[in-house]
Design a protein around this motif. Sequence first.
Motif, PDB file in Angstrom:
ATOM      1  N   VAL A  24      57.510 -17.951 -19.334  1.00  0.00           N
ATOM      2  CA  VAL A  24      56.970 -17.296 -19.788  1.00  0.00           C
ATOM      3  C   VAL A  24      58.241 -16.582 -21.263  1.00  0.00           C
ATOM      4  CG1 VAL A  24      57.044 -14.311 -19.366  1.00  0.00           C
ATOM      5  CG2 VAL A  24      55.912 -16.055 -17.264  1.00  0.00           C
ATOM      6  N   ALA A  25      57.529 -16.272 -22.078  1.00  0.00           N
ATOM      7  CA  ALA A  25      58.735 -16.142 -23.251  1.00  0.00           C
ATOM      8  C   ALA A  25      58.318 -14.103 -23.732  1.00  0.00           C
ATOM      9  CB  ALA A  25      57.974 -16.917 -23.887  1.00  0.00           C
ATOM     10  N   VAL A  30      52.455  -9.514 -18.598  1.00  0.00           N
ATOM     11  CA  VAL A  30      52.482  -9.843 -17.817  1.00  0.00           C
ATOM     12  C   VAL A  30      51.125  -9.655 -16.954  1.00  0.00           C
ATOM     13  CG1 VAL A  30      53.581  -9.344 -15.238  1.00  0.00           C
ATOM     14  CG2 VAL A  30      54.726  -9.642 -17.691  1.00  0.00           C
ATOM     15  N   GLY A  31      50.771  -8.283 -16.964  1.00  0.00           N
ATOM     16  CA  GLY A  31      49.783  -7.788 -16.075  1.00  0.00           C
ATOM     17  C   GLY A  31      47.954  -9.212 -16.885  1.00  0.00           C
ATOM     18  N   GLY A  32      48.109  -9.676 -17.550  1.00  0.00           N
ATOM     19  CA  GLY A  32      47.088 -10.346 -17.839  1.00  0.00           C
ATOM     20  C   GLY A  32      47.447 -11.595 -17.792  1.00  0.00           C
ATOM     21  N   LEU A  33      48.667 -11.853 -17.024  1.00  0.00           N
ATOM     22  CA  LEU A  33      48.690 -12.980 -16.391  1.00  0.00           C
ATOM     23  C   LEU A  33      48.903 -13.285 -15.296  1.00  0.00           C
ATOM     24  CD1 LEU A  33      50.860 -15.488 -16.902  1.00  0.00           C
ATOM     25  CD2 LEU A  33      53.108 -14.782 -16.584  1.00  0.00           C
ATOM     26  N   ALA A  54      57.368 -11.143  -9.392  1.00  0.00           N
ATOM     27  CA  ALA A  54      59.231 -11.394  -9.513  1.00  0.00           C
ATOM     28  C   ALA A  54      59.651 -11.141 -10.810  1.00  0.00           C
ATOM     29  CB  ALA A  54      59.655 -13.502  -9.431  1.00  0.00           C
ATOM     30  N   SER A  55      61.193 -10.764 -10.167  1.00  0.00           N
ATOM     31  CA  SER A  55      61.461  -9.658 -11.608  1.00  0.00           C
ATOM     32  C   SER A  55      61.613 -10.146 -12.489  1.00  0.00           C
ATOM     33  CB  SER A  55      62.687  -8.768 -10.446  1.00  0.00           C
ATOM     34  OG  SER A  55      63.766  -9.470 -10.425  1.00  0.00           O
ATOM     35  N   LYS A  56      61.874 -11.970 -12.586  1.00  0.00           N
ATOM     36  CA  LYS A  56      62.786 -12.410 -13.778  1.00  0.00           C
ATOM     37  C   LYS A  56      61.695 -12.466 -14.893  1.00  0.00           C
ATOM     38  CE  LYS A  56      65.182 -15.345 -12.230  1.00  0.00           C
ATOM     39  NZ  LYS A  56      66.423 -17.110 -12.415  1.00  0.00           N
ATOM     40  N   ILE A  57      60.570 -12.569 -14.352  1.00  0.00           N
ATOM     41  CA  ILE A  57      59.773 -13.251 -15.350  1.00  0.00           C
ATOM     42  C   ILE A  57      59.252 -11.734 -15.757  1.00  0.00           C
ATOM     43  CG2 ILE A  57      58.445 -14.799 -13.758  1.00  0.00           C
ATOM     44  CD1 ILE A  57      56.367 -13.398 -14.003  1.00  0.00           C
ATOM     45  N   VAL A  58      59.136 -10.641 -15.287  1.00  0.00           N
ATOM     46  CA  VAL A  58      59.645  -9.664 -16.786  1.00  0.00           C
ATOM     47  C   VAL A  58      60.418  -8.501 -16.828  1.00  0.00           C
ATOM     48  CG1 VAL A  58      59.226  -7.058 -15.710  1.00  0.00           C
ATOM     49  CG2 VAL A  58      57.962  -8.350 -13.916  1.00  0.00           C
ATOM     50  N   SER A  59      61.536  -9.857 -16.901  1.00  0.00           N
ATOM     51  CA  SER A  59      62.433  -9.365 -17.303  1.00  0.00           C
ATOM     52  C   SER A  59      62.935 -10.232 -18.577  1.00  0.00           C
ATOM     53  CB  SER A  59      64.209 -10.288 -16.937  1.00  0.00           C
ATOM     54  OG  SER A  59      64.098  -9.225 -16.401  1.00  0.00           O
ATOM     55  N   LYS A  60      61.643 -11.316 -18.428  1.00  0.00           N
ATOM     56  CA  LYS A  60      61.265 -12.347 -19.918  1.00  0.00           C
ATOM     57  C   LYS A  60      60.433 -12.175 -20.636  1.00  0.00           C
ATOM     58  CE  LYS A  60      63.484 -16.904 -17.495  1.00  0.00           C
ATOM     59  NZ  LYS A  60      62.769 -17.912 -17.142  1.00  0.00           N
ATOM     60  N   ALA A  61      59.531 -11.665 -20.201  1.00  0.00           N
ATOM     61  CA  ALA A  61      58.614 -10.418 -20.994  1.00  0.00           C
ATOM     62  C   ALA A  61      59.255  -9.439 -21.963  1.00  0.00           C
ATOM     63  CB  ALA A  61      57.466 -10.349 -20.224  1.00  0.00           C
ATOM     64  N   VAL A 153      67.317 -20.384 -16.620  1.00  0.00           N
ATOM     65  CA  VAL A 153      67.225 -20.190 -18.158  1.00  0.00           C
ATOM     66  C   VAL A 153      68.804 -21.210 -18.403  1.00  0.00           C
ATOM     67  CG1 VAL A 153      67.018 -17.317 -17.593  1.00  0.00           C
ATOM     68  CG2 VAL A 153      69.099 -18.750 -17.732  1.00  0.00           C
ATOM     69  N   PRO A 154      68.434 -21.615 -19.929  1.00  0.00           N
ATOM     70  CA  PRO A 154      69.323 -22.490 -20.018  1.00  0.00           C
ATOM     71  C   PRO A 154      70.351 -21.796 -19.932  1.00  0.00           C
ATOM     72  CG  PRO A 154      67.703 -22.183 -22.046  1.00  0.00           C
ATOM     73  CD  PRO A 154      67.487 -20.771 -20.657  1.00  0.00           C
ATOM     74  N   ARG A 155      71.226 -23.181 -19.495  1.00  0.00           N
ATOM     75  CA  ARG A 155      73.129 -23.026 -20.100  1.00  0.00           C
ATOM     76  C   ARG A 155      73.319 -21.849 -20.246  1.00  0.00           C
ATOM     77  NH1 ARG A 155      74.882 -26.108 -15.997  1.00  0.00           N
ATOM     78  NH2 ARG A 155      74.189 -28.525 -15.187  1.00  0.00           N
ATOM     79  N   GLY A 156      74.065 -21.043 -20.284  1.00  0.00           N
ATOM     80  CA  GLY A 156      75.049 -19.697 -21.129  1.00  0.00           C
ATOM     81  C   GLY A 156      74.234 -19.015 -21.790  1.00  0.00           C
ATOM     82  N   TYR A 157      73.125 -19.082 -20.293  1.00  0.00           N
ATOM     83  CA  TYR A 157      72.390 -17.373 -21.014  1.00  0.00           C
ATOM     84  C   TYR A 157      72.036 -16.356 -19.349  1.00  0.00           C
ATOM     85  CZ  TYR A 157      70.532 -19.139 -25.326  1.00  0.00           C
ATOM     86  OH  TYR A 157      70.664 -19.323 -26.852  1.00  0.00           O
ATOM     87  N   ALA A 158      71.835 -15.361 -19.434  1.00  0.00           N
ATOM     88  CA  ALA A 158      71.757 -14.847 -18.219  1.00  0.00           C
ATOM     89  C   ALA A 158      70.589 -14.262 -18.166  1.00  0.00           C
ATOM     90  CB  ALA A 158      73.341 -14.128 -18.361  1.00  0.00           C
ATOM     91  N   VAL A 159      69.903 -13.723 -17.345  1.00  0.00           N
ATOM     92  CA  VAL A 159      68.756 -13.437 -16.955  1.00  0.00           C
ATOM     93  C   VAL A 159      68.855 -11.189 -17.020  1.00  0.00           C
ATOM     94  CG1 VAL A 159      66.365 -12.374 -16.210  1.00  0.00           C
ATOM     95  CG2 VAL A 159      67.163 -15.070 -16.724  1.00  0.00           C
TER      96      VAL A 159
END
Length: 309
Positions: A24-25, A30-33, A54-61, A153-159
């Motif tokens: 998820v980018a 998200v609703g369509g997903l 999961a709130s994480k995919i909403v955060s990513k979006a 998430v990749p190393r060095g990143y945070a959500v």
Amino acid sequence: MVRAVRGAGVSEIRIYGVPVSGEVAEGTDVGGLVVDAARRCGCGIRDGDVVVIASKIVSKAEGMVVRVGGVRAGTPAKILSRFLGMREGQVELYLRQGRVVAVIPLKLIEGYLRRYTRDLKAVEEAVAPEPYLLLIRTPQGLMSWGGIDLSNVPRGYAVLPPRDPDASARRIRDRIKELTGCDVAVILSDTEWTLSKFGSIDVAIGSAGIAPVRRGFGSRDIYGKPKFGGIDVLVDLIAAAAALLMGQAAESVPIAIVRGVRYEPSDEGVKDITYPSKLLRKGLVKVVLLTSLFKLVHALASILRFFKR
């Protein structure tokens, strides 16, 4: 799918885990997903469904993924980072989320962490960047590390959590209705450490279209007495049940459709049932005073009992 039946033909609840392929980018609908993924897995969307995401995919979006090394830390974060053994940008993110109310060294529970793992090396690797569990007071209540997550998430990143989880849930709910014509409830879930037992459980950090708490306080028990209870946090119960099928690691099941739950439609969100900070501060003072008084009276009563023997 998880199926729960209550009584003989009285009611039935079904939970469908909805997998999502790909990452998820930022900018993802998200609703369509949700609608597309539910259609592909065969459960679809129906009126009255509760969609747990999961709130994480909403955060990513919503573009809430940040590079920790790129966060400009203030003086407090720089000093505290040396004290905690964490990166400056990481501590700065925690401080921005809210007020830190407790700092718990994970060394205290390292034995439990090792007991409940299949990979001892992973324990050290997971604890290294976060040697302390920070309980942070946020608009959604007390959250471990303020809801900030370093996993998936990749190393060095945070959500970071969504800025307003209730508003995010409302937008997703509206989008699902636009695409399907169905009235549903939406819950955004996250995983939280429990303080009374070792382990974690999924809770709701945002919701839309569902009364977060059941309005049953004072309901009569089987003997006709008003009961001190009946106010279950329904959104947390549903989030925890959905977690049975939603993955926290590499499972890629960030959505669950809960079908058959009876709930009251509502414009309230999770924020509406969170204790205000002012009430907590006032209550804490009274709790400390009453607890101290209780211990004093109990000690005096014990002394009196000793002399009466």
